[in-house]
Structure formats: C-alpha cells, structure tokens
Design a protein around this motif. Structure first.
Motif, PDB file in Angstrom:
ATOM      1  N   GLN A  42      27.483  66.896  67.749  1.00  0.00           N
ATOM      2  CA  GLN A  42      27.018  66.077  68.866  1.00  0.00           C
ATOM      3  C   GLN A  42      27.091  64.587  68.530  1.00  0.00           C
ATOM      4  O   GLN A  42      26.559  64.132  67.513  1.00  0.00           O
ATOM      5  CB  GLN A  42      25.575  66.438  69.227  1.00  0.00           C
ATOM      6  CG  GLN A  42      24.990  65.609  70.372  1.00  0.00           C
ATOM      7  CD  GLN A  42      25.780  65.727  71.659  1.00  0.00           C
ATOM      8  OE1 GLN A  42      26.080  66.831  72.105  1.00  0.00           O
ATOM      9  NE2 GLN A  42      26.126  64.595  72.259  1.00  0.00           N
ATOM     10  N   TYR A  43      27.758  63.826  69.392  1.00  0.00           N
ATOM     11  CA  TYR A  43      27.789  62.366  69.249  1.00  0.00           C
ATOM     12  C   TYR A  43      26.346  61.857  69.306  1.00  0.00           C
ATOM     13  O   TYR A  43      25.624  62.128  70.263  1.00  0.00           O
ATOM     14  CB  TYR A  43      28.625  61.756  70.379  1.00  0.00           C
ATOM     15  CG  TYR A  43      28.736  60.250  70.328  1.00  0.00           C
ATOM     16  CD1 TYR A  43      29.535  59.622  69.380  1.00  0.00           C
ATOM     17  CD2 TYR A  43      28.048  59.450  71.239  1.00  0.00           C
ATOM     18  CE1 TYR A  43      29.644  58.232  69.330  1.00  0.00           C
ATOM     19  CE2 TYR A  43      28.152  58.063  71.203  1.00  0.00           C
ATOM     20  CZ  TYR A  43      28.943  57.469  70.241  1.00  0.00           C
ATOM     21  OH  TYR A  43      29.050  56.099  70.202  1.00  0.00           O
ATOM     22  N   PRO A  44      25.888  61.102  68.305  1.00  0.00           N
ATOM     23  CA  PRO A  44      24.454  60.832  68.184  1.00  0.00           C
ATOM     24  C   PRO A  44      23.947  59.564  68.871  1.00  0.00           C
ATOM     25  O   PRO A  44      22.746  59.315  68.850  1.00  0.00           O
ATOM     26  CB  PRO A  44      24.266  60.713  66.674  1.00  0.00           C
ATOM     27  CG  PRO A  44      25.550  60.129  66.200  1.00  0.00           C
ATOM     28  CD  PRO A  44      26.621  60.692  67.101  1.00  0.00           C
ATOM     29  N   TYR A  45      24.842  58.756  69.436  1.00  0.00           N
ATOM     30  CA  TYR A  45      24.391  57.505  70.040  1.00  0.00           C
ATOM     31  C   TYR A  45      24.404  57.615  71.556  1.00  0.00           C
ATOM     32  O   TYR A  45      24.927  58.577  72.125  1.00  0.00           O
ATOM     33  CB  TYR A  45      25.289  56.349  69.588  1.00  0.00           C
ATOM     34  CG  TYR A  45      25.379  56.204  68.088  1.00  0.00           C
ATOM     35  CD1 TYR A  45      24.294  55.760  67.343  1.00  0.00           C
ATOM     36  CD2 TYR A  45      26.550  56.520  67.401  1.00  0.00           C
ATOM     37  CE1 TYR A  45      24.370  55.632  65.963  1.00  0.00           C
ATOM     38  CE2 TYR A  45      26.633  56.398  66.021  1.00  0.00           C
ATOM     39  CZ  TYR A  45      25.546  55.956  65.304  1.00  0.00           C
ATOM     40  OH  TYR A  45      25.622  55.835  63.947  1.00  0.00           O
ATOM     41  N   LYS A  46      23.849  56.617  72.210  1.00  0.00           N
ATOM     42  CA  LYS A  46      23.729  56.641  73.672  1.00  0.00           C
ATOM     43  C   LYS A  46      24.722  55.708  74.358  1.00  0.00           C
ATOM     44  O   LYS A  46      24.600  55.452  75.544  1.00  0.00           O
ATOM     45  CB  LYS A  46      22.290  56.270  74.087  1.00  0.00           C
ATOM     46  CG  LYS A  46      21.281  57.375  73.783  1.00  0.00           C
ATOM     47  CD  LYS A  46      21.650  58.671  74.505  1.00  0.00           C
ATOM     48  CE  LYS A  46      20.647  59.775  74.215  1.00  0.00           C
ATOM     49  NZ  LYS A  46      21.037  61.043  74.888  1.00  0.00           N
ATOM     50  N   GLN A  47      25.689  55.201  73.596  1.00  0.00           N
ATOM     51  CA  GLN A  47      26.728  54.384  74.226  1.00  0.00           C
ATOM     52  C   GLN A  47      27.979  54.394  73.366  1.00  0.00           C
ATOM     53  O   GLN A  47      27.922  54.628  72.156  1.00  0.00           O
ATOM     54  CB  GLN A  47      26.245  52.956  74.467  1.00  0.00           C
ATOM     55  CG  GLN A  47      26.284  52.031  73.278  1.00  0.00           C
ATOM     56  CD  GLN A  47      27.550  51.173  73.205  1.00  0.00           C
ATOM     57  OE1 GLN A  47      28.170  50.903  74.228  1.00  0.00           O
ATOM     58  NE2 GLN A  47      27.940  50.760  72.016  1.00  0.00           N
ATOM     59  N   PHE A  48      29.114  54.144  74.039  1.00  0.00           N
ATOM     60  CA  PHE A  48      30.382  53.942  73.339  1.00  0.00           C
ATOM     61  C   PHE A  48      31.184  52.926  74.135  1.00  0.00           C
ATOM     62  O   PHE A  48      31.240  52.998  75.368  1.00  0.00           O
ATOM     63  CB  PHE A  48      31.178  55.239  73.196  1.00  0.00           C
ATOM     64  CG  PHE A  48      32.440  55.068  72.388  1.00  0.00           C
ATOM     65  CD1 PHE A  48      32.370  55.001  71.010  1.00  0.00           C
ATOM     66  CD2 PHE A  48      33.684  54.959  73.004  1.00  0.00           C
ATOM     67  CE1 PHE A  48      33.527  54.819  70.244  1.00  0.00           C
ATOM     68  CE2 PHE A  48      34.834  54.776  72.252  1.00  0.00           C
ATOM     69  CZ  PHE A  48      34.760  54.709  70.869  1.00  0.00           C
ATOM     70  N   SER A  49      31.795  51.963  73.435  1.00  0.00           N
ATOM     71  CA  SER A  49      32.534  50.888  74.088  1.00  0.00           C
ATOM     72  C   SER A  49      34.000  50.927  73.685  1.00  0.00           C
ATOM     73  O   SER A  49      34.317  50.961  72.488  1.00  0.00           O
ATOM     74  CB  SER A  49      31.963  49.518  73.696  1.00  0.00           C
ATOM     75  OG  SER A  49      30.604  49.400  74.066  1.00  0.00           O
ATOM     76  N   VAL A  50      34.872  50.926  74.685  1.00  0.00           N
ATOM     77  CA  VAL A  50      36.309  50.789  74.459  1.00  0.00           C
ATOM     78  C   VAL A  50      36.670  49.355  74.843  1.00  0.00           C
ATOM     79  O   VAL A  50      36.541  48.972  76.012  1.00  0.00           O
ATOM     80  CB  VAL A  50      37.122  51.795  75.287  1.00  0.00           C
ATOM     81  CG1 VAL A  50      38.607  51.691  74.943  1.00  0.00           C
ATOM     82  CG2 VAL A  50      36.616  53.218  75.058  1.00  0.00           C
ATOM     83  N   VAL A  51      37.112  48.560  73.865  1.00  0.00           N
ATOM     84  CA  VAL A  51      37.291  47.123  74.054  1.00  0.00           C
ATOM     85  C   VAL A  51      38.748  46.758  73.806  1.00  0.00           C
ATOM     86  O   VAL A  51      39.295  47.054  72.735  1.00  0.00           O
ATOM     87  CB  VAL A  51      36.376  46.324  73.096  1.00  0.00           C
ATOM     88  CG1 VAL A  51      36.502  44.831  73.359  1.00  0.00           C
ATOM     89  CG2 VAL A  51      34.921  46.781  73.218  1.00  0.00           C
ATOM     90  N   GLN A  52      39.370  46.117  74.781  1.00  0.00           N
ATOM     91  CA  GLN A  52      40.729  45.622  74.563  1.00  0.00           C
ATOM     92  C   GLN A  52      40.685  44.496  73.544  1.00  0.00           C
ATOM     93  O   GLN A  52      39.936  43.534  73.680  1.00  0.00           O
ATOM     94  CB  GLN A  52      41.352  45.112  75.864  1.00  0.00           C
ATOM     95  CG  GLN A  52      42.796  44.655  75.705  1.00  0.00           C
ATOM     96  CD  GLN A  52      43.406  44.114  76.987  1.00  0.00           C
ATOM     97  OE1 GLN A  52      42.756  44.106  78.030  1.00  0.00           O
ATOM     98  NE2 GLN A  52      44.648  43.666  76.912  1.00  0.00           N
ATOM     99  N   GLY A  53      41.518  44.623  72.512  1.00  0.00           N
ATOM    100  CA  GLY A  53      41.551  43.607  71.469  1.00  0.00           C
ATOM    101  C   GLY A  53      42.233  44.144  70.232  1.00  0.00           C
ATOM    102  O   GLY A  53      42.841  45.217  70.242  1.00  0.00           O
ATOM    103  N   GLY A  54      42.137  43.399  69.161  1.00  0.00           N
ATOM    104  CA  GLY A  54      42.724  43.837  67.903  1.00  0.00           C
ATOM    105  C   GLY A  54      44.232  43.823  67.920  1.00  0.00           C
ATOM    106  O   GLY A  54      44.878  43.125  68.704  1.00  0.00           O
ATOM    107  N   ASP A  55      44.826  44.653  67.038  1.00  0.00           N
ATOM    108  CA  ASP A  55      46.278  44.660  66.870  1.00  0.00           C
ATOM    109  C   ASP A  55      46.876  46.052  67.016  1.00  0.00           C
ATOM    110  O   ASP A  55      48.016  46.278  66.639  1.00  0.00           O
ATOM    111  CB  ASP A  55      46.639  44.096  65.501  1.00  0.00           C
ATOM    112  CG  ASP A  55      46.046  44.918  64.357  1.00  0.00           C
ATOM    113  OD1 ASP A  55      45.224  45.805  64.622  1.00  0.00           O
ATOM    114  OD2 ASP A  55      46.405  44.669  63.189  1.00  0.00           O
ATOM    115  N   GLY A  56      46.102  46.990  67.527  1.00  0.00           N
ATOM    116  CA  GLY A  56      46.572  48.367  67.689  1.00  0.00           C
ATOM    117  C   GLY A  56      45.406  49.228  68.108  1.00  0.00           C
ATOM    118  O   GLY A  56      45.059  49.305  69.279  1.00  0.00           O
TER     119      GLY A  56
END
Length: 613
Positions: A316-330
C-alpha cells in the motif's frame, strides 16, 4: 528576513510507525527532522536559506564527524561529475562536456556558513559535493544533536536532474538543492561524491517554507499547509484566495517520514488535482501547450490507476499525495513526487510516470542503498513498471518483461558486463551500469518467479514490502524473505546472478529412440546452474513437463497455474554437466521438446533450447 523556527514537526506517520530506530539483525537507523526556510530570487536564480536539523544517533557508535551532501557543486567546471562525464567511454548525452563550458552565471553551487552543533560552532571544509564537519563535541549513542546552518546556492542551468530553464521551458527543477546530511549505518558513513548516479537518504520529517515570486506555482514533495492563502489550485472549493500583500508568497510544506524533498516551480504551470476514492490526492503540474495539454489531460486517468495497481500488488502506498511535475531532464523519482519531461507521446508520458511512480515503493519506502544496490531499486522498479503498464496501458501481447531480457542478454554477450554488486558510481561504462541496474535487476525478479513459482514470488514481494518498509533492506534481506515464503534455499541464486557475471545456457543435446521409450540428454553449457522446466509437446496436442530442480535448492516449486502436468521430477546436481532422462513415450509420438517455453529463464543462447521432431 527569515522567521525564527518553531518546534520540530513530528508527523503522525512517524508516531504510528514507532520511530525510525529498529533492532533487526543487529542493525540500526539514524533519523532526521529538517526545518528549512528558503528565499528564491527569480531574477538572479540564487537562493538563501536557514536549516535546523534534529539528528538522532540511534547507532551504538560515538560520532565525531558528520557529512553533508552539497549536490549543486557538481555543476562546475572541473568537478568530479564534469571530469567523469568527459572521460567515460560512453558519456551521458545530457551531460557530456556541458559542465566544462558553464559560465559563472550558469554554474550551480551550494555553500554552508554559520554551522553550529548544539549551539557550538563547528569546523567544516567543503570538498567538492561533500561538506566534512568536525563536531565541537561528539554525538553519543542513542542521543540527539541540533545542527543549525545558513546556506546559499545558485541554480545551474538544466543539465542533469536539477536546474533551471530546461529545454521545455520549465524555470526551476529543485532537486538536490539543500544541504543534506549523509547517511550513517552499520557500514559507516556513505558520503559519496555526486558523480551522477543514485542516492541514499535518512528518513525523517521535513518542514519547509519557500518564499518565491507570487506568480510562480510550486509542486513536489509534501502537504501544503496554507492552501487557502496560496491558491494556485491548492485552495479548498469555494474559497476566495486573498491577494498577496507584496510580490512574493511563502509556501509552507510538511512531509512526514521521507528521505528527500523536491519542488518544481514555474509561473506557467497548470495545476490539476484528482482525489482518489481512498483519499490520495494526485497533483499534475505542466506547462500547457500543443505538445502537452492533450496528453497531460489523459494522464490524469492513468496516474490514479497506476497507484491503485501498485498498491495492490507491491504494498500500500503510504502517503496521501503524489505529484507529477513537468521538469528535469527525463524522469527522476523523489519523495511523494517525480520530475518528468512533458512533451511526450501519450505512451511515453504514461510510461515515464509509471516508472517514476514505481520508485515510490523501492526508492521511497524500502529505500535500499542505491549506490550499493542500484538494481534493487531500478531493477525492481522496471519489473513493477512492466507489469503495471501491461495492466493499465496494454500495447503488446506476450511477456511484458521481454525488453528487460533483451537488454540483459545483450549486455551479457557484449563483454562489458560487470557484477551487479559493483558500486553504481564505479561501473566502467554507462551501458554496463544501466543494463545491469535496470534490465538485469528486472530479470532477477521475473526469473525468481521461475525458480520458486510466480505466485510464491508475488506473495514474497508483498511480504518483503511489509517487513522492510522504512528499513533500508539489502539483498540478503530480500533473499531471506523469499526463502521463508518458498521453503527453497536461494543463496546460490544470489551469488551467481548478483555477484558474478556467469551466464545461463542450457541445451538439448540429443533425443533418440530407445524401443518404446525416448531418451533425452540435456547439457549445461553456461557457468550458472538453474532448475529447468522441460516441456514435451506431443503430436496429439497434449503437453507434459519434466521438472529438474537443483540439489542445492533443498526443495522445489509447486505446480504453477497454466503449466503442463508434471510427469517427472528429479534433482540435478550442479556439478553434472549433462543429464539423461527417459520419457515413457515413443519418439514418433513427440512433436517437440523445449526448455522453458515460458521464456523466464535468462538463457543467453535460446536457439539450442528446443528441438522439433
């Protein structure tokens, strides 16, 4: 001016888990609680901050020194990352000689000043990407120390993972941006210079305040504490967000029980939220446009599906949020979040999201030391990615792990392979590292299902997660879980596949008639022994299987769903290079004989695994 710090935040999550210290196999874990306030100047791309760190020494050792990572110092001409990128035989195309050509305004740096320990000044020296600190007084076993410092940095242009002004126009990808205490465990300090590979962190609570131009939207790690003051898509439904009094906003995030903190920031970000049925909020941040908007809108369907699938199959994923953020290099994984380049086709966008999300299990929650065991993160993440993509975004039939097998076998035949026990920074080539960590690591897990049975392996994976979450497991911990689940000894599998480059190659040497029976001779050509499933297909369409476990397994796998009926089981001592068996059927009734038609055996020469009669 930066406000004075309040008392350290102790997350409910930490309380529920009973702290970070544990006694298992004589091991221990340190813990950290960070409070940071940072001010970002978007005109100069420079920032300054304060950090207060409560460090718990849960070890039996007295510590006289500590070490901090200063990752941004890698982005300077002459750094170890620069030299390595210019001298390795197959440089990362994203780096190459770019660092060597940076101007003073383009480099990255991170410097520390006014460092105190329990209020007393500490002596420190900056050695590239590591700050070496001599403590004014030792930190005793089972005690805490308060380390406070000021820091200032400059965000480098986007080259590797972190940076500013990426090729897609993202202003800030703020990963590896703060002074991060190195981990100390039963093997001592892990103060690895930043060459460009992987990470190893200490769990704790992060309380972070970021002051930045009010037009910027921030997404990344943690739970925003002041959403109705900030707005930018975080506010509660129906709330009217007040206008900021000045030109900046101060974003306040808390992140319990994580070992890193990342944030991305851009004034053009679109922020979309999806709340899953189980209460997890999924955030997507991207710059809208012709190359992004349509596919990022569709991505909102797949991220929750992936979280649900992985939670069911891997823990079970243990946190209450997940963020997909455009950025980085891949694509790069961080606590509760990921940075991904966003101008992709939908399959590519979903694929990179799924891969980076899967790291939440193996990098984020299990958090094996990636420098020492990169394959236990990248490989298991690739394995989970293959299965998840096959379930939520099916594109082809057949074994979803075929690509991993091809990558590993190509490496094994290339002459470049190094053992998976090689430190991630010290592989001789990038190809050897990547194929070992990603491809061979995934093959390790899929092939383990061939050895002990897929259902048993799947149960073992859940048991592994639930037993070792937040405890930094190593390869022995994984093997012992799988041994307990299967009742099979697996030390040989670990020693051959992890600590050597010996390969698997079995062959059908001879099939001949023997009256009313058929004589089958099998041969081991490769140096790595394995159990064998040998499937006989008869001309009437029926199938039967001969199962040959190794003597050193001290057990055998059970019947697998969908597998042909076993007609014979016989141990094969690994010292014997050949094995002759008698099939109680005439040779002219047999259509074919094949070693492992399931293709889970990583045989480097599969051409000799099958004969047609």
């Amino acid at each position: 001016m930066l406000n004075r710090f309040k008392k350290p935040f102790l997350g409910l999550f930490l309380c529920l888990l009973g702290g970070l210290s544990f006694a298992q196999s004589g091991r221990f874990q340190q813990s950290v609680n960070y409070e940071m306030e940072v001010f970002m100047d978007v005109e100069t791309n420079q920032y300054e901050g304060k950090q207060k760190l409560v460090y718990s020494n849960n070890s039996p050792d007295t510590l006289h020194r500590v070490f901090y990572h200063l990752y941004y110092n890698a982005f300077q001409p002459g750094s170890m990352m620069d030299v390595r990128s210019r001298t390795i035989a197959d440089p990362d195309r994203r780096v190459g000689d770019r660092i060597a050509n940076l101007s003073p305004e383009e480099i990255g740096y991170l410097h520390v000043s006014n460092l105190t320990v329990n209020g007393k000044p500490a002596q420190a020296v900056e050695v590239g990407t590591i700050l070496e600190v001599n403590l004014p007084e030792p930190i005793l076993p089972n005690s805490q120390a308060v380390l406070e410092l000021d820091f200032n940095g400059q965000v480098p242009i986007q080259i590797r993972r972190s940076g500013r002004d990426s090729a897609e126009g993202v202003r800030y990808s703020m990963s590896q941006w703060y002074p991060k205490l190195a981990n100390y465990d039963e093997q001592g300090w892990h103060a690895n210079p930043y060459i460009g590979r992987e990470f190893y962190g200490i769990w704790g609570d992060f309380d972070v305040k970021i002051t930045i131009d009010k037009t910027y939207t921030i997404g990344g790690t943690g739970y925003l504490q002041n959403p109705n003051e900030i707005g930018h898509g975080y506010e509660d439904a129906g709330v009217i967000v007040p206008e900021p009094a000045g030109n900046t906003l101060t974003w306040h995030f808390k992140a319990p029980m994580v070992h890193d903190f990342m944030w991305g920031a851009d004034p053009k970000y679109q922020h979309d939220k999806v709340v899953m049925d189980n209460g997890i909020t999924v955030h997507h941040f991207f710059i809208p446009g012709e190359k992004t908007s349509e596919n990022w809108e569709k991505l909102k369907e797949f991220t929750p599906k992936a979280i649900a699938y992985m939670s069911e199959h891997f823990g079970q994923y243990p946190y209450k949020q997940f963020s997909v953020v455009q950025g980085g290099d891949g694509g790069m994984e961080y606590a509760m979040s990921t940075l991904v380049t966003g101008e992709r086709s939908l399959p590519s966008l979903v694929g990179v999201m799924v891969h980076e999300l899967a790291h939440s299990w193996y990098h984020g929650v299990l958090a094996t030391n990636e420098s020492l065991y990169p394959w236990m993160d990248e490989g298991f993440t690739s394995y989970a990615t293959n299965l998840t993509m096959g379930a939520i975004f099916p594109r082809r039939e057949g074994n979803v792990h075929q690509g991993s097998y091809r990558g590993y076998i190509s490496l094994a035949l290339s002459g470049l392979e190094e053992p998976m026990s090689t430190h991630s920074d010290h592989y001789h080539t990038n190809r050897a590292y990547s194929s070992a960590a990603y491809s061979k690591g995934a093959v390790f897990m899929e092939q383990l299902g061939y050895v002990i049975g897929a259902d048993v392996r799947d149960r073992g994976l859940l048991r592994y997660f639930n037993t070792w979450k937040f405890k930094h497991p190593n390869v022995n911990d994984l093997i012992r879980i799988m041994e307990k689940e299967s009742g099979i000894e697996l030390d040989w599998y670990k020693e051959y596949f992890v600590y050597s480059t010996k390969t698997i190659d079995y062959a059908i040497k001879e099939v001949k008639a023997n009256g009313d029976k058929t004589e089958l001779t099998l041969q081991r050509i490769g140096l790595m022994p394995m159990p064998l499933d040998v499937v006989i297909t008869y001309k009437d369409g029926s199938q039967e299987m001969i199962y040959l476990p190794l003597v050193i397994m001290r057990g055998e796998k059970g019947e697998e769903a969908g597998a042909p009926k076993r007609i014979h089981t016989e141990d094969w001592p690994w010292v014997n290079l050949e094995k002759t068996l008698v099939i109680d059927r005439k040779m002219d009734s047999i259509k074919s004989i094949e070693i492992d038609p399931s293709k889970r055996l990583a045989d480097v020469q599969p051409e000799n695994n099958k004969v047609e009669l």
